[in-house]
Structures are given as structure tokens and as C-alpha cells.
Design a protein around this motif. Structure first.
Motif, PDB file in Angstrom:
ATOM      1  N   TYR A 191      10.637 -29.437  10.042  1.00 30.77           N
ATOM      2  CA  TYR A 191       8.671 -29.889   9.214  1.00 30.77           C
ATOM      3  C   TYR A 191       8.329 -29.041   8.829  1.00 30.77           C
ATOM      4  CZ  TYR A 191       7.786 -28.324  14.313  1.00 30.77           C
ATOM      5  OH  TYR A 191       7.220 -27.576  15.377  1.00 30.77           O
ATOM      6  N   THR A 231      12.486 -25.467  11.397  1.00 31.10           N
ATOM      7  CA  THR A 231      13.775 -25.692  11.975  1.00 31.10           C
ATOM      8  C   THR A 231      14.350 -25.745  13.331  1.00 31.10           C
ATOM      9  OG1 THR A 231      14.716 -25.375   9.769  1.00 31.10           O
ATOM     10  CG2 THR A 231      16.580 -26.130  11.219  1.00 31.10           C
ATOM     11  N   THR A 270       4.871 -34.340   7.463  1.00 30.90           N
ATOM     12  CA  THR A 270       5.951 -35.292   7.796  1.00 30.90           C
ATOM     13  C   THR A 270       7.556 -34.565   8.216  1.00 30.90           C
ATOM     14  OG1 THR A 270       6.779 -34.015   5.468  1.00 30.90           O
ATOM     15  CG2 THR A 270       5.256 -36.181   5.312  1.00 30.90           C
ATOM     16  N   THR A 298      12.384 -34.562   9.351  1.00 29.49           N
ATOM     17  CA  THR A 298      13.816 -34.671   9.445  1.00 29.49           C
ATOM     18  C   THR A 298      13.368 -34.903  11.016  1.00 29.49           C
ATOM     19  OG1 THR A 298      12.769 -35.079   6.846  1.00 29.49           O
ATOM     20  CG2 THR A 298      15.248 -35.516   8.042  1.00 29.49           C
ATOM     21  N   PHE A 332      17.889 -35.048  12.104  1.00 21.92           N
ATOM     22  CA  PHE A 332      19.119 -34.951  11.129  1.00 21.92           C
ATOM     23  C   PHE A 332      19.893 -35.054  13.269  1.00 21.92           C
ATOM     24  CE2 PHE A 332      17.137 -32.785   8.228  1.00 21.92           C
ATOM     25  CZ  PHE A 332      17.258 -33.845   6.749  1.00 21.92           C
ATOM     26  N   GLY A 385      19.875 -39.165   8.873  1.00 14.96           N
ATOM     27  CA  GLY A 385      18.501 -38.187   9.000  1.00 14.96           C
ATOM     28  C   GLY A 385      17.749 -39.134   9.229  1.00 14.96           C
ATOM     29  N   LEU A 386      16.293 -39.290   9.812  1.00 14.33           N
ATOM     30  CA  LEU A 386      15.051 -40.225   9.996  1.00 14.33           C
ATOM     31  C   LEU A 386      13.779 -39.444   9.298  1.00 14.33           C
ATOM     32  CD1 LEU A 386      13.761 -42.610  11.484  1.00 14.33           C
ATOM     33  CD2 LEU A 386      14.186 -41.271  13.494  1.00 14.33           C
ATOM     34  N   ALA A 387      13.538 -39.737   8.849  1.00 17.94           N
ATOM     35  CA  ALA A 387      12.217 -39.654   7.825  1.00 17.94           C
ATOM     36  C   ALA A 387      11.010 -39.312   8.796  1.00 17.94           C
ATOM     37  CB  ALA A 387      11.949 -39.393   7.016  1.00 17.94           C
ATOM     38  N   ALA A 427      19.086 -42.563  11.157  1.00 15.67           N
ATOM     39  CA  ALA A 427      18.609 -43.088  10.140  1.00 15.67           C
ATOM     40  C   ALA A 427      17.800 -44.246  10.363  1.00 15.67           C
ATOM     41  CB  ALA A 427      18.893 -43.384   8.701  1.00 15.67           C
ATOM     42  N   ASN A 464       3.705 -44.017  12.729  1.00 11.17           N
ATOM     43  CA  ASN A 464       4.513 -44.367  12.084  1.00 11.17           C
ATOM     44  C   ASN A 464       4.586 -45.930  12.892  1.00 11.17           C
ATOM     45  OD1 ASN A 464       6.365 -42.256  11.878  1.00 11.17           O
ATOM     46  ND2 ASN A 464       5.582 -41.497  13.936  1.00 11.17           N
TER      47      ASN A 464
END
Length: 390
Positions: free
Chosen positions: A43, A51, A72, A74, A76, A103-105, A122, A132
Motif C-alpha cells: 500500500y 511492502t 488502496t 493489495t 498477495f 491478489g486481493l485489492a 482474490a 469495504n
């Protein structure tokens, strides 16, 4: 089609890591995870990329940090424990995700949330995050439009070269896009009205505005948001963006600029005062611009005897002057053309907050902006309104 997507807030710069940054906590579970499984959380905090990693132990993982406004992020899932650098090389070989990327955004916000991963990241379930939940609600409301947009895009791609150069076909496609955009605006407006304290409403306002936002539409919706949201970093940045848009809002005096024409002679917008002038931003490399040019040529020839002209402003590069001149000749653009050949850094485009092309501004004889971003039949209708029927 960019208008029909759900972009991150286009009006905002990178958010600063403000004094009101507070802790966030993520607790998660991964089904069927072995000892080699790692999770990476990526992010941004302001202009800094973060990271972080967590080893999955007995199916559990966790992250902690601090953010001011929501950002936002992500997540992984690396079941082979490749390490982040190698994971990126393997799963994003050309900078885009491959079929192996998992990956999940999502939105990272202050407070605690839980993430449960079963088969893939995901498709993970997020709980404990109202933000969310709101995003999921809005995406669901927009899903039908997304499918319609895909169908229209497929129709456009199947069109023959003859159709693509046909004014009737272009006007038909433009009408379909406009219909979808109207539906999208209605959904986004209703969401903002019913979620005045949700950060997703700021993002919804950005999508509502699209690449050519109208401050007269956006400002009342922004003013309807809660004081807390308007005072957030994102809210203050959007307010600054809206104030900037007022410079080229309909009814405003068009900012003057000077650029060189094809012969290197300086030409100022103010030199056209006393006429209706369409300031047309385009480029030789812009496919939609070139497709629209026949319509613009037709309308120029139709109205040029009615105290009307066009000033073309090209966003070509400094290495693309030959392509610019060739496009002017091949498309039959007989009106004045100028450019500083600085691509997206074109000073006139930046002055007019042009985020995508084609873009245009219709200016009256007194120098006021009376309409903007007119294409196809809409341009003809506007010119008829101000210049009279022919």
C-alpha cells in the motif's frame, strides 16, 4: 470507457501522511496453508510505497500499521514462498498480472478487520470494515453497467473500418455511451446521498465527474457530505480540486494562452475575441480524436460563415511534429492549429485541466465558456443553439 470504470479518486494527489494517522490491524486465516506460505501487503502512505510481509502460522497471519485517510491496498498470497521480488517477476512478467497472480485489492483503513482466504486471496472475505462493505455495495450496483459497457465495447471493436469512419455509426455509439454514463451518474448520486460519511462517496464523486468533471454538478454533491469527510485529507484535496475546476467551469471567462501555429507564429486565444470559438484539444496519435475529426470538419464548414471558428490545440510530442502536420493535412483541418509539442504537459491543456482527449470548450464572443466536451450530434446542437439554425 474510462468514464464507466471505477477509478481511484482522480482529483486527488498522493495523500499526505497526516498528523491524524492511527493504527490499523489485520488478522487473517488461510485455508490449507503449509509452512512455506507467505502473505504480502502492499500500500502507499503519501508518496511512499510500503511492502509488508507475514508468515502464515497454523493458518493465521497478521499485519499492523498506521494510516490517516483510507488507502488502496493489495494482499498477495505466496504459497511457494518465492519472496516478494521473485513473486512479482513470476506473476507480473510484463508488468501486468498473469493467470498465476493471486491478489486481493481492498481498502485499508484505521481500526481492525479480518480477512479469510479459502481457495484464493482474490476471493477472500473481508469483515469488520464498513468501508469495504460500502465498496462492495457500490460495485454491486454498478455491475450491470459494467456488463453493458463490455457489450458496447465489443460492438465497437467488431465495427468495420467503413463503420468506424461513419458519422452515423460514431453518433450511435456515442449515444449508447452517454446513456450508460447517465445511468452511472444516477447510481453514484444516489450512493453519495445515502452514504454522506463514507470515504467511498469521495471515490464515487470522482467517477461521477469522469475525466472531464463539471464543478457545477460536483460541488453540490460534495457539499452534502459530512463535515468529518470534508475535513479529511481526501476531502480537503477534493475541495482544492473543485476550486481549481472553477477556472474553466461553464460561465467562467476562458483563460488566455499563447502557442505557436504550424509556422512557428504565436497565436493567442484572445485574438479570436468577438467570435464564437471552439478550443479543440486533440493529437495525431489519439484514435478517438481522429475518428471525431470528420464530424468537426463537417460542422466547421457548416457554421464558419456564422461568426464561428475553431482553434485546434495538439498534444503531440516534440518528436511528433511531422505526424501532427500530416494529420492536419490528411484530416482536412483547415482552421488554426497550435501546439507547444509537450504531450500531456501542454501548458494550455494543463491550464484547462484536460485529463483526456478529445476535449473541447465553446467560448462566446465575450470570452466566456458556454459549453464543453461536445461530440457528435451534441456539438451540432450546441452550435445551432448559439449560432442559429442552418
Amino acid at each position: 470507457m474510462k468514464k464507466l470504470l471505477f477509478p481511484i479518486l482522480a482529483l486527488l494527489p498522493a495523500l499526505s501522511f497526516a498528523q491524524n494517522a492511527k493504527d490499523f490491524s489485520i488478522k487473517g486465516k488461510v485455508a490449507n496453508a503449509d509452512a512455506n506460505t507467505k502473505i504480502y501487503l502492499v500500500y502507499n502512505v503519501g508518496s511512499n510505497n510500503v511492502t509488508d510481509s507475514s508468515t502464515v502460522t497454523n493458518g493465521d497471519f497478521a499485519f499492523k500499521g498506521a494510516v490517516a485517510d483510507p488507502v488502496t491496498a493489495t494482499l498477495f498470497l505466496d504459497r511457494k514462498n518465492l519472496g516478494f521480488a521473485k513473486y512479482v517477476d513470476v506473476n507480473f512478467p510484463d508488468g501486468r498480472p498473469s493467470t498465476t497472480a493471486d491478489g486481493l485489492a481492498f481498502f485499508l483503513e484505521q481500526g481492525n478487520m479480518n480477512i479469510a482466504i479459502k481457495d484464493s486471496a482474490a476471493k477472500a472475505d473481508i469483515t469488520g470494515s464498513q468501508l469495504n462493505d460500502d465498496n462492495k455495495t457500490l460495485k454491486g450496483q454498478l455491475q450491470a453497467l459494467t456488463e453493458k459497457a463490455k457489450a458496447i465495447s465489443a460492438e465497437a471493436q467488431k465495427a468495420t473500418a467503413e463503420q468506424q469512419h461513419s458519422s452515423a455509426f460514431q453518433n450511435s455509439m456515442q449515444g449508447k455511451y452517454k446513456s450508460l454514463q447517465a445511468e452511472q451518474k444516477s447510481i453514484l448520486k444516489n450512493f453519495v446521498s445515502s452514504h454522506p460519511d463514507s470515504y467511498i462517496s469521495l471515490l464515487a464523486l470522482s467517477s461521477f465527474g469522469g475525466p472531464s468533471p463539471d464543478v457545477n454538478e460536483l460541488e453540490p454533491l460534495f457539499n452534502s457530505l459530512s463535515d468529518n469527510l470534508k475535513k479529511s485529507d481526501g476531502g480537503r484535496a477534493m475541495k482544492a480540486g473543485l476550486d481549481g475546476l472553477k477556472i474553466t467551469a461553464i460561465g467562467s471567462l476562458a483563460p488566455d494562452f499563447t502557442q505557436n501555429d504550424v509556422n512557428g507564429k504565436p497565436v493567442s486565444l484572445s485574438s479570436f475575441r468577438g467570435k464564437y470559438v471552439l478550443v479543440d484539444f486533440w493529437a495525431s496519435w489519439c484514435g478517438p480524436c481522429r475518428q471525431e475529426n470528420p464530424n468537426v470538419v463537417k460542422l466547421f464548414n457548416k457554421y464558419k460563415g456564422k461568426n464561428f471558428t475553431i482553434l485546434g490545440v495538439s498534444l503531440d510530442k516534440n518528436t511528433g511534429k511531422d505526424a501532427w502536420l500530416a494529420a492536419i493535412k490528411n484530416d482536412g483541418l483547415t482552421w488554426t492549429q497550435v501546439s507547444d509539442l509537450q504531450f500531456w504537459n501542454n501548458l494550455a491543456a494543463k491550464l484547462y485541466n484536460v485529463q483526456s482527449i478529445p476535449a473541447n470548450f465553446l467560448i462566446d464572443p465575450q470570452g466566456k465558456i458556454v459549453a464543453k466536451n461536445l461530440r457528435g450530434d451534441d456539438l451540432d446542437t450546441a452550435l445551432e443553439k448559439y449560432l442559429g439554425k442552418i
